[in-house]
Design a protein around this motif. Structure first.
Motif, PDB file in Angstrom:
ATOM      1  N   GLU A 818       0.830  -1.203   0.000  1.00  0.00           N
ATOM      2  CA  GLU A 818       0.000   0.000   0.000  1.00  0.00           C
ATOM      3  C   GLU A 818       0.867   1.256   0.000  1.00  0.00           C
ATOM      4  O   GLU A 818       0.545   2.263  -0.644  1.00  0.00           O
ATOM      5  CB  GLU A 818      -0.938  -0.004   1.217  1.00  0.00           C
ATOM      6  CG  GLU A 818      -1.958  -1.129   1.197  1.00  0.00           C
ATOM      7  CD  GLU A 818      -2.786  -1.114  -0.089  1.00  0.00           C
ATOM      8  OE1 GLU A 818      -3.166  -0.016  -0.543  1.00  0.00           O
ATOM      9  OE2 GLU A 818      -3.031  -2.197  -0.639  1.00  0.00           O
ATOM     10  N   GLN A 843       6.159  -2.377  -5.459  1.00  0.00           N
ATOM     11  CA  GLN A 843       4.807  -2.776  -5.064  1.00  0.00           C
ATOM     12  C   GLN A 843       4.536  -4.214  -5.511  1.00  0.00           C
ATOM     13  O   GLN A 843       4.005  -5.030  -4.743  1.00  0.00           O
ATOM     14  CB  GLN A 843       3.779  -1.835  -5.682  1.00  0.00           C
ATOM     15  CG  GLN A 843       2.337  -2.154  -5.249  1.00  0.00           C
ATOM     16  CD  GLN A 843       1.323  -1.289  -5.971  1.00  0.00           C
ATOM     17  OE1 GLN A 843       1.695  -0.399  -6.753  1.00  0.00           O
ATOM     18  NE2 GLN A 843       0.050  -1.540  -5.732  1.00  0.00           N
ATOM     19  N   LEU A 847       3.814  -7.557  -3.138  1.00  0.00           N
ATOM     20  CA  LEU A 847       2.648  -8.428  -3.318  1.00  0.00           C
ATOM     21  C   LEU A 847       3.072  -9.876  -3.519  1.00  0.00           C
ATOM     22  O   LEU A 847       2.455 -10.802  -2.976  1.00  0.00           O
ATOM     23  CB  LEU A 847       1.823  -7.943  -4.513  1.00  0.00           C
ATOM     24  CG  LEU A 847       1.060  -6.640  -4.323  1.00  0.00           C
ATOM     25  CD1 LEU A 847       0.466  -6.166  -5.650  1.00  0.00           C
ATOM     26  CD2 LEU A 847      -0.050  -6.796  -3.264  1.00  0.00           C
ATOM     27  N   ARG A 851       2.516 -13.269  -1.359  1.00  0.00           N
ATOM     28  CA  ARG A 851       1.674 -14.217  -2.091  1.00  0.00           C
ATOM     29  C   ARG A 851       0.241 -13.702  -2.151  1.00  0.00           C
ATOM     30  O   ARG A 851      -0.733 -14.437  -1.939  1.00  0.00           O
ATOM     31  CB  ARG A 851       1.726 -15.612  -1.452  1.00  0.00           C
ATOM     32  CG  ARG A 851       3.136 -16.176  -1.360  1.00  0.00           C
ATOM     33  CD  ARG A 851       3.128 -17.591  -0.787  1.00  0.00           C
ATOM     34  NE  ARG A 851       4.477 -18.085  -0.620  1.00  0.00           N
ATOM     35  CZ  ARG A 851       5.204 -18.627  -1.597  1.00  0.00           C
ATOM     36  NH1 ARG A 851       4.682 -18.734  -2.810  1.00  0.00           N
ATOM     37  NH2 ARG A 851       6.429 -19.054  -1.368  1.00  0.00           N
ATOM     38  N   SER A 852       0.141 -12.411  -2.447  1.00  0.00           N
ATOM     39  CA  SER A 852      -1.158 -11.748  -2.471  1.00  0.00           C
ATOM     40  C   SER A 852      -1.373 -11.109  -3.838  1.00  0.00           C
ATOM     41  O   SER A 852      -0.477 -10.472  -4.385  1.00  0.00           O
ATOM     42  CB  SER A 852      -1.208 -10.687  -1.370  1.00  0.00           C
ATOM     43  OG  SER A 852      -2.362  -9.880  -1.496  1.00  0.00           O
ATOM     44  N   ARG A 853      -2.525 -11.292  -4.408  1.00  0.00           N
ATOM     45  CA  ARG A 853      -2.945 -10.655  -5.673  1.00  0.00           C
ATOM     46  C   ARG A 853      -1.893 -10.803  -6.767  1.00  0.00           C
ATOM     47  O   ARG A 853      -1.335  -9.818  -7.249  1.00  0.00           O
ATOM     48  CB  ARG A 853      -3.258  -9.190  -5.440  1.00  0.00           C
ATOM     49  CG  ARG A 853      -4.460  -8.976  -4.513  1.00  0.00           C
ATOM     50  CD  ARG A 853      -4.775  -7.519  -4.370  1.00  0.00           C
ATOM     51  NE  ARG A 853      -3.785  -6.824  -3.569  1.00  0.00           N
ATOM     52  CZ  ARG A 853      -3.656  -5.500  -3.525  1.00  0.00           C
ATOM     53  NH1 ARG A 853      -4.425  -4.730  -4.264  1.00  0.00           N
ATOM     54  NH2 ARG A 853      -2.736  -4.942  -2.764  1.00  0.00           N
ATOM     55  N   PRO A 854      -1.566 -12.023  -7.179  1.00  0.00           N
ATOM     56  CA  PRO A 854      -0.536 -12.204  -8.223  1.00  0.00           C
ATOM     57  C   PRO A 854      -0.903 -11.534  -9.544  1.00  0.00           C
ATOM     58  O   PRO A 854      -0.026 -11.086 -10.277  1.00  0.00           O
ATOM     59  CB  PRO A 854      -0.456 -13.735  -8.361  1.00  0.00           C
ATOM     60  CG  PRO A 854      -1.760 -14.252  -7.816  1.00  0.00           C
ATOM     61  CD  PRO A 854      -2.161 -13.312  -6.724  1.00  0.00           C
ATOM     62  N   ALA A 855      -2.201 -11.485  -9.885  1.00  0.00           N
ATOM     63  CA  ALA A 855      -2.595 -10.824 -11.142  1.00  0.00           C
ATOM     64  C   ALA A 855      -2.272  -9.341 -11.098  1.00  0.00           C
ATOM     65  O   ALA A 855      -1.809  -8.742 -12.084  1.00  0.00           O
ATOM     66  CB  ALA A 855      -4.084 -11.043 -11.394  1.00  0.00           C
ATOM     67  N   THR A 856      -2.504  -8.709  -9.928  1.00  0.00           N
ATOM     68  CA  THR A 856      -2.163  -7.290  -9.785  1.00  0.00           C
ATOM     69  C   THR A 856      -0.659  -7.079  -9.883  1.00  0.00           C
ATOM     70  O   THR A 856      -0.188  -6.130 -10.514  1.00  0.00           O
ATOM     71  CB  THR A 856      -2.676  -6.764  -8.427  1.00  0.00           C
ATOM     72  OG1 THR A 856      -4.084  -6.944  -8.353  1.00  0.00           O
ATOM     73  CG2 THR A 856      -2.332  -5.285  -8.265  1.00  0.00           C
ATOM     74  N   ALA A 857       0.103  -7.984  -9.265  1.00  0.00           N
ATOM     75  CA  ALA A 857       1.564  -7.876  -9.336  1.00  0.00           C
ATOM     76  C   ALA A 857       2.043  -7.987 -10.779  1.00  0.00           C
ATOM     77  O   ALA A 857       2.934  -7.244 -11.219  1.00  0.00           O
ATOM     78  CB  ALA A 857       2.208  -8.967  -8.474  1.00  0.00           C
ATOM     79  N   LYS A 859       0.369  -7.238 -13.483  1.00  0.00           N
ATOM     80  CA  LYS A 859      -0.015  -5.998 -14.174  1.00  0.00           C
ATOM     81  C   LYS A 859       0.953  -4.867 -13.839  1.00  0.00           C
ATOM     82  O   LYS A 859       1.375  -4.098 -14.728  1.00  0.00           O
ATOM     83  CB  LYS A 859      -1.436  -5.613 -13.769  1.00  0.00           C
ATOM     84  CG  LYS A 859      -1.938  -4.328 -14.415  1.00  0.00           C
ATOM     85  CD  LYS A 859      -3.349  -4.011 -13.951  1.00  0.00           C
ATOM     86  CE  LYS A 859      -3.829  -2.688 -14.554  1.00  0.00           C
ATOM     87  NZ  LYS A 859      -5.202  -2.344 -14.075  1.00  0.00           N
TER      88      LYS A 859
END
Length: 981
Positions: A818, A843, A847, A851-857, A859
């Motif tokens: 964040e 960022q 992530l 191991r959180s929000r791999p798709a966001t990472a 992107k």
């Protein structure tokens, strides 16, 4: 073993080689011919073109016969063809040609028939060549055609007339200076030009970039600017001369080589007597030498003079133009100077001086001073030198003015000597040596020779009739500040203000200059107070416009930083208007500089700031201050473009500024700006070189530049994996800083926290708790100070504070995504792509670690990758790719038309594969240039495509050759194509 000349790179002839190959291998039936006659002066590279073209034609399947004419006229009929045939068939590859070759040679061994049998001989030779060719295209290459014998000349005409039933091409080289008078080849070439199958190409000298490239290839490194200029002036772009001079330079030989001396002496000695005298006179003159002036010096009747000039031009020793005559090579002047007796040389200069004196309408004081001085007449040269210096100052030519004042100082100290005719020379005029020293010192300061200015000022202080102490303090402080020695400059200004001998005007001047100095040192509150003092003092003195401009600029900047940005900016704009009204160049330059720095710095109005900086640089260049203030303004523009992410454009601005050859603080500003680009590109060697140069120049002071230097040193060390060195640079900066500049402090704190976070992540260096604690204190201090600063200052500072907070989170094992998201958003709003891309990388990393929000990472990594690629930020791109590889994220590549060069692996990182990237040593701009070279473009075409000067392209090409360890464009192109197959 090949000679050095043979192995020297072929430079600047790619277009000519392409023309020759296409012209000499036409798709024509037997009985048709094509011919190219290369003309040009000796040493221009005709023979080399013959050799290179012959190689290419052989590779294309043609049978190439090569020979050279001898300087013995008709004593050896058909010698070049005999020579060519004997060379053919000497190797096993040509064994099939041996019978036909022997048969044709037997024809030559027979008694040469008289004129009545010449036709039969030509027919037999033609038939013999037909057998030798064996159905292949035949190319006859003949060098030194100016010495062609009559039989060979007749054979060429016979064959070119298409009477030989051959698919024949002819390539020859002719020395233009040898075709004098009734030379038979002149008439032949005139007639051949009329044929569509014949081309006559004049091979000219190399251009400036080609000259630089050839010299750099032979020396082994690009020449220093002064050496490159001298190489260009002496050689005139003649490749042979360039190679000889470059080898002498490489091998440490002084003076002119015997080879070059003999070459030029033989050419001059071949002139008719009157033409020899004309060349001798022009060599002693200041070019261009006007026709009327030359007539008075050589004292020939008009018709004889014109004939002599024509002969010198025809021999390629002189060049005529509307403004007068010039030597084609300045080396001729060096050679001829050594051939003259001192009395002869003095007599020539005396005739020039007398001619210039007798024609006041044509009088040029600089030339008059030059000729009287070399004629041994210092008394007559001195007033001319002083007049030339004043004329140069009036035209804002401060470099020329400095040179003329220095000459005047030397002349004023020259004792009276006897003239060559035995009479006493005119005694020197009475001059005020104090005035000479004052003018020379000020001109040296204005043209960037700050060390020389300080030396002259020290000499002036020893003069009994010198200026008062207060004036000396102010002047010395100005020169010290310009030289980058801030601390002693500040001390000198304070001495002036404390001196009871200072007048009110001097106090106002000293206070205004001190305010400007404090502003540059980042001590904005002190600068504002000092500026108010200066304005109060100036209000009581008439004619203090300069003090008002300086103080207003400093006050406006201080107010914009600390209190009211809008009001401060308005004050600075008024200061610029006042400066333009006063017309004093230094005032105009100062106002432009402070306005541009404010816009590109704390106010973050980057586009307008870059525009103001570039407009100001152009304006001050018109005022004669391009080397000093203009360089600083271009450095400001470069930094603004860097922050905007327009790195390629920033490179062009740096290249333009470097042509000014700045010194002192001006050079430091520019080197720091260039180094910022190099660090971003990941060019470690270039960054180190610039930082070492800055450190050397700052050894005597320069506190205002220490912080930027240390920040860059820390950034470079982190990309090298040397987190301990980055820590040392940051801690030194925190210790030495006295600046109120919260942005600089915040930047330094970010680099320090980043270094500790990198050390923690890599486990290569232990985190230093003391350093972290100290950095936290700096962050708290910056936060408190920025709350009291103007809104724009606080706005920029908050961006770096966001980076600091996010870096602190990396020290807590995983990092806070964040906080990194907030940092990316802050820098997006500020239109700074580099820290925005870096924040997205971190960022995504946070992530992935969580191991959180791999798709966001994924992107985020793609976004960061696109931004870094667009910048050409090699180390950042490499780190993004490394993280994406570990996370198995596929990165999107840009379309082919927009693809930036592949990033170089970060120093110390694990290699990405077994393949060695040979292009890793190149900067982004060098990769662009190499891609264009691989397309076969000339330097001029590359410059037009990339919007860079042809000379700068030549420098890039030299660097590419050096880094790739190649000697030719073909070799460099092969490496590029191998990596982009």
């Amino acid at each position: 073993m090949a000679s050095e000349v043979e192995t020297a790179p072929l430079v600047g002839r790619a277009d000519t080689l392409a023309v020759l190959r296409s012209a000499l291998l036409p798709e024509v039936a037997p009985g048709r011919t094509a011919a190219v006659f290369l003309t040009g002066e000796s040493g221009v590279g005709k023979s080399r073109l013959l050799t290179e073209t012959a190689v290419r034609l052989r590779e294309a399947g043609a049978l190439v016969l090569t020979g050279a004419c001898l300087d013995i006229g008709d004593a050896s009929p058909l010698h070049p063809l005999r020579q060519a045939l004997r060379r053919l068939g000497t190797g096993p590859a040509e064994a099939r040609d041996a019978p036909a070759v022997r048969g044709l040679l037997q024809v030559f061994d027979q008694e040469t028939p008289g004129p009545e049998g010449a036709g039969a001989l030509l027919e037999r030779v033609s038939q013999g060549l037909h057998l030798v060719a064996g159905g292949r295209p035949l190319v006859l290459v003949l060098d030194d055609l100016q010495w062609v014998d009559r039989s060979t000349r007749q054979l060429l005409l016979y064959l070119l007339a298409g009477l030989g039933d051959l698919q024949l091409s002819v390539l020859t080289a002719v020395r233009t200076e040898s075709l004098q008078g009734a030379h038979p080849l002149r008439r032949v070439l005139t007639e051949l030009r009329r044929l569509r199958s014949v081309r006559v190409l004049d091979v000219g000298p190399l251009d400036r970039s080609g000259t630089d490239e050839l010299a750099a290839a032979i020396v082994g490194a690009p020449l220093a600017p002064e050496a490159a200029d001298r190489m260009w002036q002496r050689s005139g772009g003649n490749p042979f001369v360039v190679e000889e001079l470059a080898r002498d330079l490489r091998d440490g030989r002084d003076g002119l080589s015997d080879t070059l001396r003999e070459v030029f002496l033989s050419r001059v000695d071949a002139l008719p007597p009157h033409a020899h005298a004309v060349v001798q006179a022009v060599a002693a003159g200041v070019e261009p030498v006007e026709h009327w002036l030359l007539a008075q010096v050589v004292r020939l009747p008009e018709e004889e003079l014109l004939d002599a000039v024509r002969a010198a031009v025809a021999h390629r020793l002189l060049v005529g133009a509307d403004d007068g005559y010039r030597l084609r090579h300045r080396l001729v002047a060096e050679v001829l100077s050594e051939e003259l007796l001192p009395a002869e040389r003095a007599a020539l200069h005396r005739r020039y001086a007398e001619a210039l004196t007798s024609a006041p309408a044509e009088l040029h004081q600089a030339r008059l001073a030059h000729h009287w001085r070399l004629a041994g007449e210092p008394g007559r040269a001195l007033p001319a030198a002083m007049a030339a210096a004043r004329e140069a100052e009036r035209l804002l030519g401060y470099a020329e003015a400095h040179r003329h004042w220095s000459v005047a100082l030397q002349l004023a100290s020259t004792p009276v000597a006897a003239s060559p005719d035995g009479e006493r020379s005119v005694a020197p005029v009475e001059v005020d040596r104090t005035e000479l020293l004052e003018n020379a010192a000020e001109a040296a300061h204005h043209c960037g020779e700050h060390a020389r200015a300080l030396d002259l000022l020290a000499e002036l202080a020893r003069e009994p009739a010198g200026p008062p102490a207060c004036a000396l303090h102010i002047r010395r402080a100005r020169y010290l500040a310009a030289a980058g020695r801030s601390a002693p400059a500040e001390a000198e200004y304070r001495r002036a203000l404390e001196s009871p001998e200072c007048t009110a005007r001097e106090r106002a001047t000293a206070a205004a200059h001190l305010a400007e100095l404090l502003l540059h040192l980042g001590r904005y509150a002190e600068a504002g107070d000092q500026a108010r003092t200066a304005l109060r003092l100036a209000a009581a003195v008439d004619g203090s416009a300069s003090a008002v401009v300086l103080a207003s600029a400093a006050l406006g900047y201080s107010e914009a930083w600390l209190e009211d940005p809008e009001a401060g900016l308005a004050v600075m704009r008024r200061a610029l208007e006042t400066a333009e009204s006063s017309g004093r160049p230094e005032d105009v330059a100062c106002a432009y500089l402070h306005l541009a720095e404010l816009l590109t710095g704390p106010l973050n109005i980057l586009e307008e700031g870059v525009l103001v900086a570039r407009r100001g640089a152009a304006r001050v260049a018109e005022l004669g201050l391009g080397r000093t203030w203009g360089t600083r303004l271009l450095a400001v523009a470069t930094n603004g473009l860097f922050r905007l992410g327009q790195w390629a454009e920033a490179e062009k601005v740096v290249a333009a500024a470097l042509r000014h050859r700045p010194s002192g603080t001006d050079a430091v500003e520019l080197l720091l700006a260039r180094c910022r680009l190099s660090v971003g590109y990941g060019d470690v060697e270039a960054s180190d070189r610039d930082l070492e140069a800055v450190a050397t120049m700052l050894a005597g002071g320069g506190a205002r530049h220490v912080m930027p230097m240390l920040i860059l040193r820390a950034g470079l060390a982190m990309w090298q994996g040397r987190h301990d060195l980055a820590r040392q640079a940051v801690q030194r900066g925190l210790t030495e800083s006295r600046s109120d500049d919260v942005i600089v402090l915040a930047t330094l704190a970010w680099h320090g926290l980043r270094a500790e976070a990198e050390a923690h992540a890599s486990r290569t260096v232990e985190v230093d708790p003391t350093s972290v604690r100290r950095l936290r204190e700096v962050v708290d201090r910056v936060t408190a100070k920025s709350e009291k600063a103007g809104v724009p200052v606080r706005y920029v500072a908050e961006g770096f504070l966001a980076l600091c907070a996010a870096e602190l989170s990396r020290l807590d094992e995983r990092g806070d995504p964040e906080l990194w998201a907030r940092s990316a958003a802050e820098w997006d709003r500020r239109s700074h792509p580099y820290p925005a891309a870096y924040s997205r990388l971190r960022q995504a990393e946070a992530l992935l670690v969580r191991r959180s929000r791999p798709a966001t990472a994924a992107k985020l990594l793609r976004q960061a990758h696109r931004m870094a690629l667009a910048l050409g930020a090699v180390p950042l791109t490499s780190e993004i790719r490394t993280l994406a590889g570990r996370a198995r994220v596929t990165l999107e590549e840009q379309p082919a038309a927009e693809t930036r060069p592949a990033p170089r692996p970060r120093a110390g990182a694990a290699p990405g594969g077994p393949t060695v990237d040979e292009l890793a040593a190149l900067t982004a701009r060098e990769r662009e240039v190499l891609a264009a070279v691989a397309e076969g473009l000339t330097n001029k075409e590359i410059g037009q495509r990339l919007f860079i000067s042809e000379r700068t392209i030549g420098v890039h090409v030299s660097h590419i050759f050096d880094k790739l360890q190649v000697r030719t464009r073909v070799q460099a192109s092969a490496i590029f194509l191998r990596h982009h197959a």
